[in-house]
Design an enzyme around this catalytic site. Structure first.
Site, PDB file in Angstrom:
ATOM      1  N   UNK A  15       0.812  -1.224   0.000  1.00  0.00           N
ATOM      2  CA  UNK A  15       0.000   0.000   0.000  1.00  0.00           C
ATOM      3  C   UNK A  15       0.838   1.264   0.000  1.00  0.00           C
ATOM      4  CE  LYS A  18      -4.723   3.235  -0.808  1.00  0.00           C
ATOM      5  NZ  LYS A  18      -5.592   3.732   0.273  1.00  0.00           N
ATOM      6  CG  ASP A  65      -6.900  -2.145  -1.989  1.00  0.00           C
ATOM      7  OD1 ASP A  65      -5.768  -1.902  -2.434  1.00  0.00           O
ATOM      8  OD2 ASP A  65      -7.360  -1.626  -0.965  1.00  0.00           O
ATOM      9  CG  ASP A  88     -11.164  -1.251   1.071  1.00  0.00           C
ATOM     10  OD1 ASP A  88     -10.671  -0.704   2.064  1.00  0.00           O
ATOM     11  OD2 ASP A  88     -10.638  -1.199  -0.057  1.00  0.00           O
ATOM     12  CG  ASP A 223      -9.454  -0.407   5.398  1.00  0.00           C
ATOM     13  OD1 ASP A 223      -9.793   0.696   4.929  1.00  0.00           O
ATOM     14  OD2 ASP A 223      -9.118  -1.366   4.678  1.00  0.00           O
TER      15      ASP A 223
END
Length: 343
Positions: A15, A18, A65, A88, A223
């Site tokens: 992540u 991102k 995702d 999510d 989250d």
């Protein structure tokens, strides 16, 4: 099958890959306004998933995702990516129904590696009680994997990331430190026992936390993933509310602070912090690594819940009974748009 270090094939892991929140905000402002009355959750509140009402009793919850490898092991890359994608759905208070794979994969790598990644994802989906019904693959210079996940929720029982209420307690269900430690793992400097602990945190589903959240009832939840604790907290607050959080109450994976002190942060931590600085008030002296730690991108992080004082004790007790961490890290205030960080 020859061992391949997946994290060495990518410039940014998990992540932490991102797009920066600043760039994303600039891009999203060009999207047209959504006027469909059945579109219950869209892009305007930066929530965890889209929600579309299909009847008075049911709404579809949909999320996508995917990311680059956060670990070298193909199987556990699949497991962690699937857990992250499912998160999510759980954060919205919904039940997952099925998933689709999303894959980018280099031609130079053996197809057996991709098969192993997909098996990891399928096994984690099975643990969540859902099938993987298909997917889409493209050739890519860097490996990427994740899922589209579809879920269901009653339109009146959606758990949104906004609004919380002043006086609400903030409860966090997983420790921080994933970004800094996985960056250290990519560099080969994290001890094996510490790496194992990080993997355990990332592969843990947020399903039990979500069950309790829905049962007890909370004001808001999200989250913690690529924008770090501070970034996702700011999305919860928007410009209407503020928060106070306490550094000494924020749980961390064992070993995380050691590597934070070495400044082993992914680039996303600095991007997140810089974007948020106008909204932050550090009460007292804080080292740079302490600030970065709070903005550290998490992969498959925990849920952050805003819960009323009347329900807090019940929420914490039931989370702990399920074996879920329940750390009270702060409180919602009326200090519009400001996050005050105290020790």
């Amino acid at each position: 099958m020859e061992a391949v270090k997946l994290t060495q094939l990518v410039s940014c892991a998990g992540u932490a890959a991102k797009m920066s929140p600043e760039t994303l905000a600039q891009v999203l402002r060009y999207l047209p306004e959504i006027n469909d009355p059945n579109a219950l959750v869209g892009t305007n509140t930066a929530d965890d998933a889209a929600v579309y009402r299909i009847s008075d009793e049911q709404a579809i919850v949909l999320t996508v995702d995917y990311f680059t490898p956060v670990v070298d092991d193909p199987y556990y890359f699949g497991v962690i990516a699937a857990a992250n994608s499912l998160s999510d759905i759980y954060a919205m208070g919904a039940k997952p129904l099925f998933a689709l794979n999303v894959v980018g994969f280099p031609k130079k790598l053996p197809p057996e590696i991709l098969a192993t990644i997909l098996k990891g994802g399928a096994d984690k989906a099975r643990e969540a009680g859902i099938p993987v019904l298909g997917g889409h693959t493209v050739d890519d210079a860097e490996p990427k994997y994740g899922m589209v996940v579809c879920g269901l929720v009653h339109p009146d029982k959606i758990v949104k990331n906004h609004p919380p209420h002043p006086g609400d307690s903030l409860i966090l269900t997983k420790p921080l430190g994933i970004g800094v430690l996985t960056t250290g793992m990519k560099r080969g400097i994290v001890p094996e026992n510490t790496a194992k602990k990080v993997m355990e945190v990332m592969e843990t589903l947020n399903d039990k936390a979500a069950e309790v959240m829905v049962e007890v009832g909370v004001s808001a939840a999200t989250d913690i993933t690529g924008f770090g604790l501070l970034g996702h907290l700011k999305e919860m607050l928007q410009e209407e509310f503020g928060a106070e959080i306490y550094l000494t109450k924020i749980p961390a994976i064992e070993g995380a602070w050691e590597f934070a002190g070495m400044r082993v942060f992914p680039g996303g931590a600095k991007n997140n912090l810089n974007y948020l600085l106008p909204h932050l008030d550090f009460a007292g002296e804080f080292a740079e690594e302490e600030k970065l730690f709070l903005a550290d991108p998490q992969t498959s992080g925990g849920l952050l819940m805003a819960v009323s004082q009347e329900k807090k004790e019940e929420l914490v007790k039931k989370l702990q009974q399920k074996g879920v961490l329940a750390a009270e890290i702060g409180i919602i205030t009326g200090n519009k748009g400001k996050i005050v960080v105290k020790r």
